[in-house]
Scaffold this motif. Structure first.
Motif, PDB file in Angstrom:
ATOM      1  N   SER A 135      -6.672  -6.447  -7.678  1.00  0.00           N
ATOM      2  CA  SER A 135      -6.412  -5.564  -6.536  1.00  0.00           C
ATOM      3  C   SER A 135      -7.340  -5.973  -5.399  1.00  0.00           C
ATOM      4  O   SER A 135      -8.515  -5.593  -5.367  1.00  0.00           O
ATOM      5  CB  SER A 135      -6.646  -4.098  -6.913  1.00  0.00           C
ATOM      6  OG  SER A 135      -5.786  -3.696  -7.957  1.00  0.00           O
ATOM      7  N   MET A 139     -11.313  -2.010  -2.913  1.00  0.00           N
ATOM      8  CA  MET A 139     -10.755  -1.769  -4.239  1.00  0.00           C
ATOM      9  C   MET A 139     -11.870  -1.979  -5.276  1.00  0.00           C
ATOM     10  O   MET A 139     -12.670  -2.905  -5.158  1.00  0.00           O
ATOM     11  CB  MET A 139      -9.611  -2.737  -4.527  1.00  0.00           C
ATOM     12  CG  MET A 139      -8.391  -2.521  -3.659  1.00  0.00           C
ATOM     13  SD  MET A 139      -7.419  -1.107  -4.222  1.00  0.00           S
ATOM     14  CE  MET A 139      -5.883  -1.437  -3.339  1.00  0.00           C
ATOM     15  N   GLU A 187     -11.790   4.433   3.988  1.00  0.00           N
ATOM     16  CA  GLU A 187     -11.281   3.122   3.590  1.00  0.00           C
ATOM     17  C   GLU A 187     -12.393   2.404   2.829  1.00  0.00           C
ATOM     18  O   GLU A 187     -13.472   2.163   3.378  1.00  0.00           O
ATOM     19  CB  GLU A 187     -10.843   2.305   4.787  1.00  0.00           C
ATOM     20  CG  GLU A 187     -10.227   0.957   4.394  1.00  0.00           C
ATOM     21  CD  GLU A 187      -9.631   0.200   5.560  1.00  0.00           C
ATOM     22  OE1 GLU A 187      -9.032  -0.881   5.322  1.00  0.00           O
ATOM     23  OE2 GLU A 187      -9.752   0.666   6.710  1.00  0.00           O
ATOM     24  N   GLY A 234      -1.988   6.884  -1.162  1.00  0.00           N
ATOM     25  CA  GLY A 234      -3.392   7.101  -0.858  1.00  0.00           C
ATOM     26  C   GLY A 234      -3.828   8.543  -0.726  1.00  0.00           C
ATOM     27  O   GLY A 234      -4.936   8.809  -0.265  1.00  0.00           O
ATOM     28  N   ARG A 238       0.812  -1.216   0.000  1.00  0.00           N
ATOM     29  CA  ARG A 238       0.000   0.000   0.000  1.00  0.00           C
ATOM     30  C   ARG A 238       0.845   1.266   0.000  1.00  0.00           C
ATOM     31  O   ARG A 238       0.306   2.360   0.112  1.00  0.00           O
ATOM     32  CB  ARG A 238      -0.924   0.004   1.216  1.00  0.00           C
ATOM     33  CG  ARG A 238      -1.943  -1.146   1.255  1.00  0.00           C
ATOM     34  CD  ARG A 238      -2.856  -1.120   0.040  1.00  0.00           C
ATOM     35  NE  ARG A 238      -4.011  -1.983   0.204  1.00  0.00           N
ATOM     36  CZ  ARG A 238      -4.244  -3.083  -0.502  1.00  0.00           C
ATOM     37  NH1 ARG A 238      -3.360  -3.478  -1.419  1.00  0.00           N
ATOM     38  NH2 ARG A 238      -5.343  -3.787  -0.316  1.00  0.00           N
ATOM     39  N   LYS A 252      -8.564  -0.009   0.422  1.00  0.00           N
ATOM     40  CA  LYS A 252      -7.514   1.012   0.372  1.00  0.00           C
ATOM     41  C   LYS A 252      -7.956   2.222   1.173  1.00  0.00           C
ATOM     42  O   LYS A 252      -9.103   2.648   1.093  1.00  0.00           O
ATOM     43  CB  LYS A 252      -7.236   1.438  -1.078  1.00  0.00           C
ATOM     44  CG  LYS A 252      -6.137   2.487  -1.198  1.00  0.00           C
ATOM     45  CD  LYS A 252      -4.782   1.891  -0.928  1.00  0.00           C
ATOM     46  CE  LYS A 252      -3.675   2.958  -0.819  1.00  0.00           C
ATOM     47  NZ  LYS A 252      -3.640   3.642   0.468  1.00  0.00           N
TER      48      LYS A 252
END
Length: 631
Positions: free
Chosen positions: A383, A405, A402, A463, A202, A387
């Motif tokens: 994926s 994916m 959060e 991110g 990540r 994330k």
């Protein structure tokens, strides 16, 4: 807390301490039971950096004092927790099991929370969140649009447990995954499980985590290392900081699991020194874990030992690259080196080393506890999992989100983020920090995964997600990110050291109104050359903001070069202020002008001497009838 000597003792401790958390796991029945009557309550106050800076500590102290004054000390517990993620609405106070979520709380509100809410059962409407789309107050956290589409795995305990109390971590299955690994699984089993889960790094590169572990495991050495990369350098990014502040034990546990998997007995957390709260809570967590026997020598009575040290970074963005990070840990200049050899073969002190970032590690215990199949069922084909994004910029709901994916950008920006501030028009979203690209409205429905973002000229990165509206100039945005990468370049390779400076010079020339059509061709050619020839990821991705904005916002570059104008009205040297016929001759603009470039008499239309105007905007902002326009 006493030392835990076995996995069985740890399991018993988990059951014991989890009883203390049940009050926070609200249900409709429990919520109904607390109405208009006194009962056991738990008040959670956000203890993240943002809320602490807005007097969160004072709120905690005031609540404790008010609770004691009201004679509720036996019935009400007041504690801090990590970041709830809803940073736009902090400070946040949550009351359980009522499941009432208060936002923008001030120290002055604490008396009403105790006297009105706790004693009388009255909900404080003025402290409830209001959904911007429907203008309705929302009481429950899980009913807020900001949280509805989220799936919190890395952030699972943030905003729920007290990060400074290891018993609360253990109550949420903390260190059970480690105990399971060292008592029931071989190192090969652990590596295979992580490979099967599909977890990818990540930190930006997206390399399969299990494969990285398998490479490090394959090399024999008398010492191996696990490094946690907590050197979060992207502008606007605070994912890793929030995890370390809100759930540090999940990262410590994951590092120990990784150590067991590859045969390492030592770990290093490389964290930027600008994160004092995260550092403080990490130190507390390490001390508590050593005392409990879930870190250190002979963990849980086994033959496995693992110790963790903390090393500080000085805020160098290039040290996010693993070889530069390793050099910095060794006390050398933070510069990347050519690979191979990769750190898995020769890393810290020339020993096999595995580098994972904070968010990657935060997923590990949950994967061990719930299984590879569970994790791989979330996300997309390539994926897996979720994330965490730091959603910022011109967005109503700034904060940490959060999501699985495959969630689209539109869902994040509009469903979770609440849309653009002040009803403005969306223009672009920049993902991946300075290394990422700017994505236009035409790609809002693209699913967020590694391959999809790369296909449109951006990247996942660590991110960061910065939202821009119609008032942003995309040429200026590209210049802003390039200024950052030029400043952060280590200078080791020529393409990055010299090439990016030339790119910045051309962009500066264009935003100053001196650009030519040849400059646009030079930008493209040089950007691609730097991308192809730089030594490390910083240089290789530095041109992304330029290439993506030139691709999707070519009209703005052309306006700057051909028309000598900035459509968004941002680039000062291309601005022009004009006074229209709406002018009433009040002379306010004349009096406000710092360079005396405005002429006119009372009750007559004024004029601006463009040769003297410094484009400060004082005239425009002070005009009572909006008679001055910016062109």
């Amino acid at each position: 807390m006493n030392k835990i000597n076995s996995y069985e003792e740890l399991q018993k401790a988990c059951l014991k301490y989890s009883e203390n958390l049940k009050i926070r796991e609200s249900s409709e029945e429990e919520e109904a039971a607390v109405e208009n009557k006194r009962c056991k309550r738990y008040i959670t106050v956000c203890g993240g950096t943002g809320c602490k800076s807005a007097e969160g500590d004072v709120i905690v102290s005031n609540l404790k004092a008010e609770v004691e004054k009201a004679g509720l000390s036996e019935e009400v517990t007041v504690e801090i927790a990590g970041c709830f993620g809803f940073c736009e609405k902090g400070p946040i106070v949550k009351i359980s099991p009522d499941n009432v979520f208060y936002v923008h709380v001030t120290p002055e509100d604490t008396q009403d929370i105790v006297n009105e809410h706790l004693l009388k059962g009255k909900i404080l409407e003025n402290l409830l969140y209001e959904e911007p789309s429907v203008k309705e107050k929302v009481k429950r956290q899980d009913e807020m649009s900001f949280y509805k589409k989220q799936h919190r795995i890395a952030l699972r305990n943030c905003g729920f447990i007290n990060p400074e109390d290891i018993t609360e971590s253990i109550a949420t299955k903390g260190y059970l995954a480690l105990g399971k690994c060292i008592t029931e699984m071989s190192a090969d089993d652990v590596v295979k499980l992580i490979i099967d889960s599909g977890l990818r790094g990540r930190g930006g590169g997206g390399f399969p985590t299990g494969k990285k572990w398998s490479f490090a495991k394959a090399y024999d050495a008398d010492q191996k290392y696990i490094i946690c990369n907590a050197d979060e350098g992207d502008p606007g990014a605070f994912m890793d900081r929030s995890i370390l502040e809100g759930d540090p034990h999940s990262v410590l546990e994951a590092m120990a699991i990784a150590g067991y998997a590859i045969g390492a007995s030592k770990g290093v957390i490389y964290i930027r020194a600008e994160y004092p709260l995260a550092v403080s809570r990490l130190k507390t967590a390490i001390d508590q874990a050593l005392e409990c026997g879930v870190l250190g020598n002979n963990i849980l009575g086994s033959e496995f030992s693992f110790n963790i040290d903390i090393r500080y970074g000085a805020g160098a963005f290039v040290c996010g690259e693993e070889t530069a990070l390793i050099h910095s840990v060794e006390g050398c200049r933070g510069e990347p080196t050519n690979k191979p050899p990769f750190p898995a073969e020769s890393g810290l002190w020339d020993k096999p080393t595995c580098v994972n970032n904070v968010e990657t590690l935060a997923n590990i215990p949950a994967i061990i506890n719930n299984g590879a199949e569970w994790y791989s069922s979330i996300g997309t084909a390539t994926s897996k999992g979720t994330k965490v994004f730091a959603l910022a910029g011109k967005i109503n709901n700034v904060g940490l989100v959060e999501v699985p994916m495959g969630t689209t950008l539109r869902e994040i920006i509009y469903d979770i983020g609440g849309g653009i501030k002040n009803g403005r028009k969306f223009k672009s979203v920049q993902t991946g920090g300075p290394s990422g690209g700017c994505i236009p409205a035409s790609n809002l429905d693209i699913p967020i995964d590694y391959e999809s973002l790369t296909s449109i000229g951006s990247m996942m990165g660590s991110g960061g997600m910065i939202v821009m509206d119609e008032d942003n100039c995309m040429v200026d945005i590209a210049k802003f990110y390039l200024e950052f990468t030029v400043e952060e370049s280590c200078g080791k390779c020529t393409p990055c050291r010299i090439g990016n400076k030339r790119l910045l010079e051309i962009l500066t020339k264009i935003t100053n109104g001196q650009g030519t059509e040849d400059d646009l061709e030079k930008l493209k050619e040089l950007a691609q050359t730097i991308k192809d020839t730089s030594l490390c990821g910083l240089g290789q991705t530095a041109p992304n903001p330029i290439l993506s904005t030139m691709k999707y916002f070519a009209d703005e570059y052309e306006a700057h070069v051909k028309e000598k104008s900035c459509p968004a009205g941002v680039c000062k040297n291309l601005l022009k202020y004009e006074i229209t016929d709406k002018c009433i001759g009040c002379t306010k603009c004349l009096r406000n002008c710092p360079v005396n470039c405005i002429n006119g008499k009372v009750k007559q239309v004024h004029t601006i001497d463009q040769s003297k105007c410094i484009k400060c905007g004082a005239c425009c902002s002070g005009c009572p009838v909006d008679a001055i326009v910016k062109k």
